[in-house]
Enzyme design. Structure first.
Site, mmCIF file in Angstrom:
data_model
loop_
_atom_site.group_PDB
_atom_site.id
_atom_site.type_symbol
_atom_site.label_atom_id
_atom_site.label_comp_id
_atom_site.label_asym_id
_atom_site.label_seq_id
_atom_site.Cartn_x
_atom_site.Cartn_y
_atom_site.Cartn_z
ATOM 1 N N TYR A 123 23.314 40.070 12.242
ATOM 2 C CA TYR A 123 23.549 39.199 11.651
ATOM 3 C C TYR A 123 24.771 38.421 11.820
ATOM 4 O O TYR A 123 25.046 37.278 10.990
ATOM 5 C CB TYR A 123 22.968 39.121 10.400
ATOM 6 C CG TYR A 123 21.477 39.466 10.319
ATOM 7 C CD1 TYR A 123 20.453 39.650 9.640
ATOM 8 C CD2 TYR A 123 20.821 39.110 11.582
ATOM 9 C CE1 TYR A 123 18.918 39.254 9.812
ATOM 10 C CE2 TYR A 123 19.466 39.463 11.617
ATOM 11 C CZ TYR A 123 18.837 39.249 11.121
ATOM 12 O OH TYR A 123 17.291 39.059 10.957
ATOM 13 N N GLU A 164 26.874 30.709 14.402
ATOM 14 C CA GLU A 164 26.724 29.718 14.376
ATOM 15 C C GLU A 164 27.733 28.266 13.532
ATOM 16 O O GLU A 164 27.004 27.773 13.529
ATOM 17 C CB GLU A 164 25.372 29.579 13.421
ATOM 18 C CG GLU A 164 24.146 30.091 14.553
ATOM 19 C CD GLU A 164 22.929 30.563 12.962
ATOM 20 O OE1 GLU A 164 22.930 30.176 12.968
ATOM 21 O OE2 GLU A 164 22.188 31.080 13.487
#
Lengths: 302, 367
Positions: B275, B282
């Site tokens: 994560y 991102e």
């Protein structure tokens, strides 16, 4: 003297016991709780029969609720409270002030020189309408509404103000923009008419609801149409004030032909529908003789 | 030979039982949710009964009807049709089978085990058993299809890496872009599954994941070709695929009510490195995309226009990044505000709580 056991609503743990007589009111119990727990005041204390659900009213007594010695009550801290009137005033004063500020095309929002450019009639009328709407709301909060509750959680203030103030800037920025294009004349007139009807209707309903509830009381009665023709909508819906409010904003959207205004109308309509459905359900639960044909917010539909 | 039928009603007045040779008609007034209503049902019986010998007793909670059959025969079912009526249940306490006449103490269960099992299954299983099977089959197929999709993506990327080395990292979008768009596009279904009650769990989590990923893929990457050759895209595709490679098998196992402890462990552990890697990747891609969208004006709307709205995509993107990436919560008037938490913090904490629930806290050393 009997004992009332107080448990924590969140964890279910036993906290302490209080002394009470059958004639002791919930408010007196709350005051006792506040003596045991610093930092609490009765306005933020909820005493309830089950861990989840609504608390008892302040004016109820143990006898009137049918509670006996050794009964258990769950304590919930509702958090810092703020008066309803305070919240409403903050919510509505913001849009009033902010829109007028945006109308002047200030430098944080627009380029230099934008203020000098011409302003369309539509933008001026829209500004007047917006101002009238929120001035009306402020006056109603002060002089017309009879509120059921005294306080609400403090976090509501920030949530509600963000919504109203945020949308105000969102709409006002676009309607007062130098490159704003007004709609065609017929549409514009339609929008103004719709807005006027909506405002008058909304005010009529608020006034009728005020007449329904005596000063200082919190009674609820079935609303019925009065001599005012706008109140005829009561025969069709439980919450015609919301219906008229929607008509107002629809009118505003049409007179400005502005998508942000449309989004604001949609968001408001969604929230008002949720409230109307709840109120409609409560009316039907409370009054078995509640008129069958009535819908919640949209005549014949919802 | 008798059949006893029992009806349970909330509050019955004036029960009336009518017996025709092949029909049982029951009528009564009852106080139910909608007030006083007239209730009735009609049963077409398997064979004829003797109406005159019918008896019924009304007690506080039920009405017992005893029917006497015309012919002494065993009936395979009470009604003429074989179809099961949803409100009609077998009372196994009174169940009697053929060979019981001789020895009273015999175990009924062993007589017709198949019939008994089937009846028990039908009585106690969810009403819509066929629907449940369809739901499970569909979900298994969906999960396996998606697993295949992401495995193909990883496979393609790995294969090209073997062939071309580090150069292939600039061509990840070219290699696996179509596959990724297909797989991610299909993930929209994962929002509909809990929405239509096909799976448990909330709608919010899949909605957030799907929206976030599709914004990156279909808007930012697809909308700007110069972004597609960034090496970060390679890492993005690998991280996304690795997460899914564990998630889909875990779900499949859950549906068939099996567990492989290794898969469960992976499911609740692999997010710890993946994560944060995903967020960083991102974040890097969004930041690098901003100047391109300022330049091209893609997805932005300028005034004047017919809807009187201006939309500056890079500004909106920056606002979104602020909401999603900034760590910490807002302190509002001394109280922690629940509403202002960042998306990634919410997701990480959710996974951490899930992990503690499933795997449990670190075990204390035994003395």
């Amino acid at each position: 003297m009997s004992k009332v056991e107080i448990l924590h609503a969140g964890s279910g743990k036993s906290l302490f016991t209080l002394n009470a007589a059958p004639s002791t009111s919930i408010l007196e119990l709350k005051k006792q709780v506040c003596e045991k727990r610093k930092g609490l005041y009765p306005g933020r204390v909820d005493l309830k029969p089950k861990q989840r659900g609504k608390g008892y009213g302040d004016s109820d007594t143990l006898a009137s609720l049918g509670l006996h010695a050794g009964t258990k009550l769950y304590l919930k801290d509702l958090g810092p409270q703020i008066g309803w009137v305070t919240v409403f005033l903050a919510e509505y004063a913001g849009p009033l002030v902010l829109y007028l500020w945006c109308f002047t095309r200030p430098w944080p929002l627009y380029d230099a020189g934008a203020a000098a450019k011409p302003v369309t009639t539509a933008a001026k009328v829209a500004c007047a309408c917006w101002t009238i709407h929120y001035a009306k709301r402020l006056l109603e909060t002060l002089f017309v509404h009879r509120f059921s509750h005294a306080t609400m959680p403090l976090s509501n203030l920030f949530k509600n103000c963000s919504y109203y103030w945020g949308f105000t800037v969102f709409v006002a920025y676009h309607v007062n923009h130098p490159l704003f294009t007004p709609p065609a004349r017929p549409l514009f007139i339609t929008g103004v008419v719709l807005f006027t009807l909506g405002e008058l209707g909304n005010l009529s309903i608020h006034w009728a609801l005020r007449q329904l509830r005596p000063a200082g009381s919190r009674v609820r009665r079935i609303p019925q149409p009065t001599v005012n023709p706008f109140t005829a909508l009561f025969s069709a819906v439980s919450c015609p004030n919301y219906t008229y409010e929607f008509v107002s904003w629809l009118g505003f959207t049409v007179m400005t032909q502005c998508l942000p205004a449309g989004l604001f109308t949609a968001a408001g309509m969604y929230q008002m529908t949720v409230w109307a459905l709840g109120k409609h359900r409560n009316y039907k639960k409370e009054f078995p003789e509640y008129p069958r044909g009535r819908k919640a917010i949209l005549p014949g539909v919802l | 030979m008798c059949i006893a039928a029992e009806g349970l009603f909330p509050c019955v007045q004036k029960p009336d039982v009518d017996l025709l040779p092949e029909q049982l008609v029951f009528r009564a007034e009852g106080l139910g949710n909608s007030g006083n209503q007239l209730y009735s049902f009609t049963l077409d019986l398997f064979q004829q009964v003797i109406p005159e010998e019918t008896q019924y007793q009304v007690s506080d909670r039920n009405v017992q009807v005893t029917l006497t059959k015309e012919d002494e025969e065993w009936w395979p079912h009470l009604t003429r049709q074989k179809t099961k009526l949803p409100w009609l249940r077998v009372d196994f306490d009174r169940w009697r089978s053929e060979s019981e006449d001789e020895a009273e103490g015999r175990d009924v269960m062993s007589d017709y085990p198949d019939v008994y099992d089937r009846l028990l299954q039908e009585e106690t299983a969810p009403r819509d058993n066929r629907l449940n099977n369809f739901r499970e089959s569909y979900l298994i197929m969906y999960n396996l299809w998606q697993l295949l999709g992401f495995a193909v993506i990883l496979g393609k990327l790995a294969f090209r890496y073997r062939l071309e080395g580090e150069d292939s990292m600039l061509k990840a979008y070219d290699t696996a872009g179509v596959n990724m768009k297909l797989a991610q596009g299909l993930q929209v279904l994962e929002i509909l599954h809990p929405l239509f009650g096909m799976t448990r769990g909330g709608v919010l989590e899949p909605l957030m994941q799907v929206t976030g990923r599709n914004l990156m893929l279909f808007v930012v990457l697809e909308g700007e070709p110069r972004m597609q050759t960034k090496p970060a895209v390679f890492y993005l595709f690998v991280v996304w695929s690795l997460v899914e490679l564990v998630r889909y098998p875990y779900y499949t196992l859950r549906i068939i009510r099996r567990e492989l402890s290794f898969i469960t462990w992976l499911r609740y552990t692999i997010w710890i490195p993946l994560y944060p890697l995903g967020f960083i990747t991102e974040g890097v891609l969004y930041l690098r995309a901003l100047p391109y969208f300022e330049e091209t004006g893609r997805f932005s709307l300028a005034m004047p226009n017919a809807v009187n709205m201006a939309f500056h995509f890079p500004t909106v993107l920056k606002a979104l990044l602020l909401c999603a990436f900034m760590p910490g919560r807002l302190m509002v008037a001394g109280e922690l505000s629940e509403h202002c938490e960042t998306a990634y913090l919410v997701v990480m904490r959710h996974m951490y709580r899930q992990r503690r629930k499933v795997i449990g806290p670190a075990k204390v050393k035994q003395q």
